[in-house]
Design an enzyme around this catalytic site. Sequence first.
Site, PDB file in Angstrom:
ATOM      1  N   ARG A 113       0.832  -1.208   0.000  1.00 25.50           N
ATOM      2  CA  ARG A 113       0.000   0.000   0.000  1.00 25.50           C
ATOM      3  C   ARG A 113       0.864   1.255   0.000  1.00 25.50           C
ATOM      4  NH1 ARG A 113      -5.553  -1.054  -0.604  1.00 25.50           N
ATOM      5  NH2 ARG A 113      -5.675   1.152  -0.101  1.00 25.50           N
ATOM      6  N   VAL A 114       0.377   2.256  -0.680  1.00 29.16           N
ATOM      7  CA  VAL A 114       1.081   3.533  -0.668  1.00 29.16           C
ATOM      8  C   VAL A 114       0.295   4.571   0.126  1.00 29.16           C
ATOM      9  CG1 VAL A 114       2.303   3.140  -2.824  1.00 29.16           C
ATOM     10  CG2 VAL A 114       0.029   4.172  -2.882  1.00 29.16           C
ATOM     11  N   ASP A 115      -0.849   4.154   0.705  1.00 27.75           N
ATOM     12  CA  ASP A 115      -1.635   5.087   1.512  1.00 27.75           C
ATOM     13  C   ASP A 115      -1.521   4.701   2.986  1.00 27.75           C
ATOM     14  OD1 ASP A 115      -3.029   2.729   1.492  1.00 27.75           O
ATOM     15  OD2 ASP A 115      -4.811   3.518   0.498  1.00 27.75           O
ATOM     16  N   ASP A 116      -2.388   5.240   3.817  1.00 30.34           N
ATOM     17  CA  ASP A 116      -2.284   4.955   5.249  1.00 30.34           C
ATOM     18  C   ASP A 116      -3.074   3.713   5.641  1.00 30.34           C
ATOM     19  OD1 ASP A 116      -0.541   7.020   5.772  1.00 30.34           O
ATOM     20  OD2 ASP A 116      -2.174   8.474   5.795  1.00 30.34           O
TER      21      ASP A 116
END
Length: 692
Positions: A560-563
């Site tokens: 994942r590149v998000d939170d």
Amino acid sequence: NCSLNTTTNHLRHVESMAVLPSGAGKIPRLNAVILGEALASEEDDLVFPSDDFARQALLPSAQKYLEMYKRSVEDPAGFWSDIASQFLWKSKWGDTVCSENFDIRNGNVYVQWFKGGITNICYNCLDRNVDSGNGDKIAFHWEGNERGFHDSLTYTQLLSQVCQVANYLRDIGVKKGDAVVIYLPMLMELPIAMLACARIGAVHSVVFAGFSADSLAQRIMDCKPKVVLTCNAVKRGSKVIHLKDIVDAALSESAKNGISSAVLHIAYSFGILTYKKTPLVSKDVVPTYSTICEVEWVDAEDPLFLLYTSGSTGKPKGVLHTTGGYMVYTATTFKYAFDYKPSDIYWCTADCGWITGHSYVTYGPLLNGATVVIYEGAPNYPDPGRCWDIVDKFKVTIFYTAPTLVRSLMRDGDAYVTRYSRKSLRVLGSVGEPINPSAWRWFFNVVGDSRCPISDTWWQTETGGFMIAPLPGAWPQKPGSATFPFFGVQPVIVDEKGVEIEGECSGYLCVKSSWPGTFRTLYGDHERYETTYFKPFPGYYFSGDGCSRDKDGYYWLTGRVDDVINVSGHRIGTAEVESALVSHPQCAEAAVVGVEHEVKGQGIYAFVTLVDGIPYSEELRRNLITTVRNQIGPFAAPDRIHWAPGLPKTRSGKIMRRILRKIASRQLDELGDTSTLADPGVVDQLIALADC
Ligand code: WTA
């Protein structure tokens, strides 16, 4: 209409791929001779399907894939209509097979497949199989937590039980379009309840039975179900969990928020459970209902289910899937990615509380008339050999699980595996997080005796079904790569500016135009649907994952590149854990990041700032962890609490998570520029407390 570009990049990549000679068709079959050797790079590690496997495969060559893939993106309407026609429709869809706007710049995003087509997914899973002469075939083999407890249902028996629950639900007033929350463990009654809802057009929302009362209440308050289905208790491993008590607590919490009138609570208890604590009403009532239940015919675009999943902000998102496209997509992906044959015995270790249990325990396999194994308990109970015991007991041929389980069993040693025969196995599958090459090799060599291809399936709650996955038999695999897109899926890798990058590259994984299993909205919040998924990179669906494509066109998911973090294949929003932590009266502030974890993939690492004057203590650390367990569920408990006198923030008050991630993983010489922090001294304080 789905405007599809005939020269999609993926097609170009595939056509130019060295390993997929488009004219030759024949792939050299080395049967994994390369395994185990040190390779210059993972990218060069090719594992070929064996001759025996390829000979019997549904898709025996790259050439065949290419032909089908090409048609699926050049003529999606024709491709998917041909497949959809194999199901039962009360009446066919209109002239427009698919209608969509995937480009936010052109107005509101929407997706429709087979609109106007009238069908029922429960009918297609059950009645259609019974009517075609498969009524006596086993639909479910159920294995209880304790060895020796097992049960099974044929398609005919399953249909009868689904009809009884459906009639019962109808009788107590559940109607088409009503939400029904299901909070059940892995008993056959869980998919039975889902199918019963689908039969009468009710919208199920399964909540994983590991979620706490607070999390359950939050979901109940969002979708306001008519009914919550649960059971008294379940034993998982050596622990008894009193589910009915959790539901009672959740219902009284939602009642405080004024929605009690919408919730009709029934308790639902099942055979084998002997540890009854609470009195239950419906256990003896359901079997008094008729085993025949009229189907509610629904439009292809009528909602089938809601499933809450984590996002970047605190509030879980109600992902909504509709009926027709989801049906066609889960059935087709199941069939090809696992090379499914009617003689297969299929076991997916996922719980129906997650999307994998929806698409690949319940709908996908039953639509194919498969025999499915359902296991109630923990995979390492009473010992780490349990999975292989079950494989031998039911002669499982297709085994689908998550990398976290593979890694944990790998750590327990080969002896637990090799003491079982496992000779029935022919296809393995992986889902939920990237599978690291060493776990892949162990799974392949030890579990599968170097005989079974591994289908590493990349997909999401939102996508409904597999998006990038190997088609075993069609091409060589690379350990750790999910390989190529499924039919109809056009993956795109973009840079930070949203510009598509071609060839060998890394970036953000997006998808161009819809596929039948696309989710249609977030329940009650279409704006959040558009903002989260379609605004970051206009023109595309943004997956939230990072990805690279190698010189041969293989896709490698990098996380994942998000939170959002991925703990043991469970998706958890860092914001959810933070809000649980700060609800503790002594916690002033919290910031949560993911760190690499040997078994779980990612672990939860929490930086916690205490209210002024409160001293650090072991007891407080334990209390904070308990708070998260109680508010979300045990699976979200932080692995580490790092005391933080302050958090690194920019002058505008934004927490710099990049720095926290580096401190959490002890990459202290890679902290980067800290000069933009409001108080750069915070970083040294954090480092000093790293081992406290
Ligand atoms: C991750 C689970 C790498 C990914 C089906 C995605 C994977 C998130 C894979 C969705 C895979 C799932 N390789 N990463 N084969 N499968 N993921 O919604 O980060 O629970 O975005 O759906 O899991 O998780 P979800």
